[in-house]
Design a protein around this motif. Structure first.
Motif, PDB file in Angstrom:
ATOM      1  N   LEU A 229     -59.175 -13.543  10.773  1.00 50.24           N
ATOM      2  CA  LEU A 229     -60.321 -14.047  11.516  1.00 50.24           C
ATOM      3  C   LEU A 229     -61.384 -14.654  10.607  1.00 50.24           C
ATOM      4  CD1 LEU A 229     -60.849 -11.280  14.232  1.00 50.24           C
ATOM      5  CD2 LEU A 229     -59.987 -13.612  14.580  1.00 50.24           C
ATOM      6  N   GLU A 230     -61.633 -14.027   9.449  1.00 51.33           N
ATOM      7  CA  GLU A 230     -62.792 -14.414   8.646  1.00 51.33           C
ATOM      8  C   GLU A 230     -62.757 -15.887   8.249  1.00 51.33           C
ATOM      9  OE1 GLU A 230     -65.006 -13.312   4.420  1.00 51.33           O
ATOM     10  OE2 GLU A 230     -63.868 -11.773   5.489  1.00 51.33           O
ATOM     11  N   ASP A 231     -61.596 -16.391   7.851  1.00 52.26           N
ATOM     12  CA  ASP A 231     -61.495 -17.787   7.411  1.00 52.26           C
ATOM     13  C   ASP A 231     -60.883 -18.687   8.480  1.00 52.26           C
ATOM     14  OD1 ASP A 231     -62.583 -17.375   4.796  1.00 52.26           O
ATOM     15  OD2 ASP A 231     -60.678 -16.464   4.201  1.00 52.26           O
ATOM     16  N   ASP A 232     -60.859 -18.205   9.714  1.00 46.95           N
ATOM     17  CA  ASP A 232     -60.368 -18.993  10.849  1.00 46.95           C
ATOM     18  C   ASP A 232     -58.955 -19.521  10.594  1.00 46.95           C
ATOM     19  OD1 ASP A 232     -60.581 -19.976  13.399  1.00 46.95           O
ATOM     20  OD2 ASP A 232     -61.648 -21.803  12.830  1.00 46.95           O
ATOM     21  N   VAL A 233     -58.103 -18.629  10.079  1.00 46.02           N
ATOM     22  CA  VAL A 233     -56.733 -19.020   9.750  1.00 46.02           C
ATOM     23  C   VAL A 233     -55.953 -19.399  11.004  1.00 46.02           C
ATOM     24  CG1 VAL A 233     -54.561 -18.236   8.714  1.00 46.02           C
ATOM     25  CG2 VAL A 233     -56.746 -17.617   7.658  1.00 46.02           C
ATOM     26  N   TYR A 234     -56.266 -18.769  12.123  1.00 43.78           N
ATOM     27  CA  TYR A 234     -55.544 -19.077  13.370  1.00 43.78           C
ATOM     28  C   TYR A 234     -55.702 -20.544  13.765  1.00 43.78           C
ATOM     29  CZ  TYR A 234     -54.871 -14.069  13.998  1.00 43.78           C
ATOM     30  OH  TYR A 234     -54.490 -12.764  13.825  1.00 43.78           O
ATOM     31  N   ALA A 235     -56.858 -21.118  13.484  1.00 43.09           N
ATOM     32  CA  ALA A 235     -57.068 -22.529  13.809  1.00 43.09           C
ATOM     33  C   ALA A 235     -56.360 -23.445  12.823  1.00 43.09           C
ATOM     34  CB  ALA A 235     -58.566 -22.839  13.828  1.00 43.09           C
ATOM     35  N   GLN A 236     -56.156 -22.967  11.611  1.00 47.48           N
ATOM     36  CA  GLN A 236     -55.570 -23.806  10.567  1.00 47.48           C
ATOM     37  C   GLN A 236     -54.045 -23.757  10.554  1.00 47.48           C
ATOM     38  OE1 GLN A 236     -57.861 -23.802   6.712  1.00 47.48           O
ATOM     39  NE2 GLN A 236     -58.736 -21.954   7.618  1.00 47.48           N
ATOM     40  N   ILE A 237     -53.458 -22.654  11.040  1.00 43.50           N
ATOM     41  CA  ILE A 237     -51.992 -22.533  11.131  1.00 43.50           C
ATOM     42  C   ILE A 237     -51.682 -22.131  12.572  1.00 43.50           C
ATOM     43  CG2 ILE A 237     -49.898 -21.536  10.158  1.00 43.50           C
ATOM     44  CD1 ILE A 237     -51.548 -20.540   7.798  1.00 43.50           C
ATOM     45  N   PRO A 238     -51.447 -23.076  13.447  1.00 43.56           N
ATOM     46  CA  PRO A 238     -51.157 -22.728  14.839  1.00 43.56           C
ATOM     47  C   PRO A 238     -49.957 -21.787  14.940  1.00 43.56           C
ATOM     48  CG  PRO A 238     -51.586 -25.072  14.640  1.00 43.56           C
ATOM     49  CD  PRO A 238     -51.512 -24.534  13.239  1.00 43.56           C
ATOM     50  N   GLY A 239     -50.137 -20.691  15.686  1.00 48.18           N
ATOM     51  CA  GLY A 239     -49.055 -19.742  15.905  1.00 48.18           C
ATOM     52  C   GLY A 239     -48.888 -18.698  14.827  1.00 48.18           C
ATOM     53  N   VAL A 240     -49.703 -18.745  13.773  1.00 45.04           N
ATOM     54  CA  VAL A 240     -49.578 -17.748  12.710  1.00 45.04           C
ATOM     55  C   VAL A 240     -49.790 -16.346  13.275  1.00 45.04           C
ATOM     56  CG1 VAL A 240     -52.016 -17.835  12.037  1.00 45.04           C
ATOM     57  CG2 VAL A 240     -50.289 -17.149  10.358  1.00 45.04           C
ATOM     58  N   VAL A 241     -49.092 -15.375  12.700  1.00 42.25           N
ATOM     59  CA  VAL A 241     -49.175 -13.983  13.142  1.00 42.25           C
ATOM     60  C   VAL A 241     -49.705 -13.133  11.992  1.00 42.25           C
ATOM     61  CG1 VAL A 241     -47.831 -11.971  13.889  1.00 42.25           C
ATOM     62  CG2 VAL A 241     -47.291 -14.253  14.783  1.00 42.25           C
ATOM     63  N   ALA A 242     -50.644 -12.254  12.277  1.00 39.17           N
ATOM     64  CA  ALA A 242     -51.094 -11.249  11.315  1.00 39.17           C
ATOM     65  C   ALA A 242     -50.224 -10.009  11.507  1.00 39.17           C
ATOM     66  CB  ALA A 242     -52.561 -10.914  11.527  1.00 39.17           C
ATOM     67  N   ALA A 243     -49.384  -9.711  10.530  1.00 37.44           N
ATOM     68  CA  ALA A 243     -48.460  -8.588  10.665  1.00 37.44           C
ATOM     69  C   ALA A 243     -49.216  -7.262  10.733  1.00 37.44           C
ATOM     70  CB  ALA A 243     -47.480  -8.567   9.497  1.00 37.44           C
ATOM     71  N   PHE A 244     -48.623  -6.327  11.450  1.00 40.49           N
ATOM     72  CA  PHE A 244     -49.104  -4.951  11.481  1.00 40.49           C
ATOM     73  C   PHE A 244     -47.893  -4.042  11.361  1.00 40.49           C
ATOM     74  CE2 PHE A 244     -48.613  -6.567  15.803  1.00 40.49           C
ATOM     75  CZ  PHE A 244     -47.744  -5.637  16.375  1.00 40.49           C
ATOM     76  N   ASP A 245     -48.110  -2.823  10.940  1.00 37.19           N
ATOM     77  CA  ASP A 245     -46.985  -1.891  10.773  1.00 37.19           C
ATOM     78  C   ASP A 245     -46.283  -1.681  12.108  1.00 37.19           C
ATOM     79  OD1 ASP A 245     -48.211  -1.734   8.306  1.00 37.19           O
ATOM     80  OD2 ASP A 245     -47.909   0.437   8.114  1.00 37.19           O
ATOM     81  N   GLY A 246     -44.970  -1.877  12.100  1.00 39.92           N
ATOM     82  CA  GLY A 246     -44.182  -1.741  13.308  1.00 39.92           C
ATOM     83  C   GLY A 246     -43.908  -3.047  14.007  1.00 39.92           C
ATOM     84  N   LEU A 247     -44.565  -4.133  13.595  1.00 42.72           N
ATOM     85  CA  LEU A 247     -44.290  -5.442  14.217  1.00 42.72           C
ATOM     86  C   LEU A 247     -42.828  -5.818  14.004  1.00 42.72           C
ATOM     87  CD1 LEU A 247     -45.173  -8.209  15.437  1.00 42.72           C
ATOM     88  CD2 LEU A 247     -45.631  -8.945  13.072  1.00 42.72           C
ATOM     89  N   GLU A 248     -42.183  -6.290  15.049  1.00 43.65           N
ATOM     90  CA  GLU A 248     -40.803  -6.791  14.970  1.00 43.65           C
ATOM     91  C   GLU A 248     -40.792  -8.248  15.418  1.00 43.65           C
ATOM     92  OE1 GLU A 248     -36.344  -5.950  16.855  1.00 43.65           O
ATOM     93  OE2 GLU A 248     -37.837  -4.339  16.779  1.00 43.65           O
ATOM     94  N   ILE A 249     -40.184  -9.095  14.590  1.00 42.15           N
ATOM     95  CA  ILE A 249     -40.070 -10.501  14.930  1.00 42.15           C
ATOM     96  C   ILE A 249     -38.597 -10.886  14.995  1.00 42.15           C
ATOM     97  CG2 ILE A 249     -42.293 -11.125  13.898  1.00 42.15           C
ATOM     98  CD1 ILE A 249     -40.687 -12.294  11.510  1.00 42.15           C
ATOM     99  N   GLU A 250     -38.295 -11.936  15.727  1.00 42.34           N
ATOM    100  CA  GLU A 250     -36.971 -12.531  15.729  1.00 42.34           C
ATOM    101  C   GLU A 250     -37.011 -13.818  14.920  1.00 42.34           C
ATOM    102  OE1 GLU A 250     -35.764 -13.218  19.761  1.00 42.34           O
ATOM    103  OE2 GLU A 250     -35.045 -11.159  20.021  1.00 42.34           O
ATOM    104  N   PHE A 251     -35.894 -14.126  14.287  1.00 39.83           N
ATOM    105  CA  PHE A 251     -35.828 -15.395  13.566  1.00 39.83           C
ATOM    106  C   PHE A 251     -34.399 -15.902  13.555  1.00 39.83           C
ATOM    107  CE2 PHE A 251     -34.977 -12.182  10.362  1.00 39.83           C
ATOM    108  CZ  PHE A 251     -34.052 -12.752   9.497  1.00 39.83           C
TER     109      PHE A 251
END
Length: 251
Positions: A229-251
């Protein structure tokens, strides 16, 4: 034919030390192949494998020897308990030599319960159906960027580096980029001294490689809010995810 989706589970998403909400670095791929699981770094969250179903082979890839990325190797006795499990740890020669000082020593009294194999940037390996390659990164004591290429998909892990542009070519064509974001931009001097990335470095890497999926991890454990949030990364990389413990992604 479309290859089946694979999964990556974040066992730990902090650097340096655990916090109340984050353990240190570990990314688990349970389905690298039907007989193979991958663990990318073995931080304090490695204990979370103890209760998980595992295939016959667990391949552990270390970016470097620092304890927030390797302490979980001492947990592998419980991970392997009552299982027919072959564990192999892959790392640079200097990292494997450092592990010799940890096991069967005053620091940890048991000998290691895993095989080892040296990772070298000039030699890619074929493991669990993937082509595994690595690249030297700039970090105190050294660190490796890791890349895993399966047919029709590729994932890269970049962590513990100052975030210069020298590794961008290594990331070309990856579908999923997992990248450190240890400090906000206002701590650029501290990031450079400690060999870590800022938000700006994450943004440059993501834009350079054009990955379909970008996940930020290895956050400062003292951060109390969403680190992007602090550097507004969400606006600079559309769709970026901030990982948290237990997050599961598909690829």
């Amino acid at each position: 034919m479309q290859t089946p989706q694979k999964h990556a589970i974040f066992l730990g998403t902090a650097g340096y030390h655990p916090s109340e909400t984050r353990h240190t670095s570990g990314l688990f791929i349970p389905d690298a192949s039907p007989d193979d699981a991958f663990l990318l770094d073995a931080g304090s969250g490695t204990f979370r494998l103890i209760e998980r179903d595992l295939p016959a082979n667990l391949h552990v890839f270390l970016t470097h020897a620092h304890l927030d990325h390797s302490m979980g190797l001492t947990f592998l006795f419980d991970v392997a308990w009552n299982r027919d499990l072959k564990i192999t740890v892959y790392a640079e020669k200097s990292t494997l030599e450092a592990l010799d000082l940890l096991f069967d020593s005053p620091l940890f009294p048991l000998p290691r319960n895993f095989h080892t194999q040296v990772l070298e940037p000039q030699n890619a390996l074929e493991i669990g159906g993937a082509r595994v390659s690595c690249l030297d990164l700039v970090h105190p004591g050294g660190s490796l960027g890791l890349r895993f290429d399966w047919p029709q998909k590729a994932l890269a892990l970049i962590t513990d580096t100052i975030g210069n542009d020298e590794y961008f070519a290594f990331l070309a064509g990856v579908d999923t980029l997992v990248h450190e974001c240890n400090f906000p931009n206002r701590f650029k001097k501290l990031a450079d001294v400690s060999g870590h990335c800022t938000s700006a470095a994450l943004v440059r890497a993501a834009r350079s490689c054009g990955a379909r999926q970008v996940v930020a991890t290895h956050f400062n454990p003292r951060t109390k809010f969403d680190p992007l949030l602090e550097d507004d990364v969400y606006a600079q990389i559309p769709g970026v995810v901030a990982a948290f413990d237990g997050l599961e992604i598909e690829f």
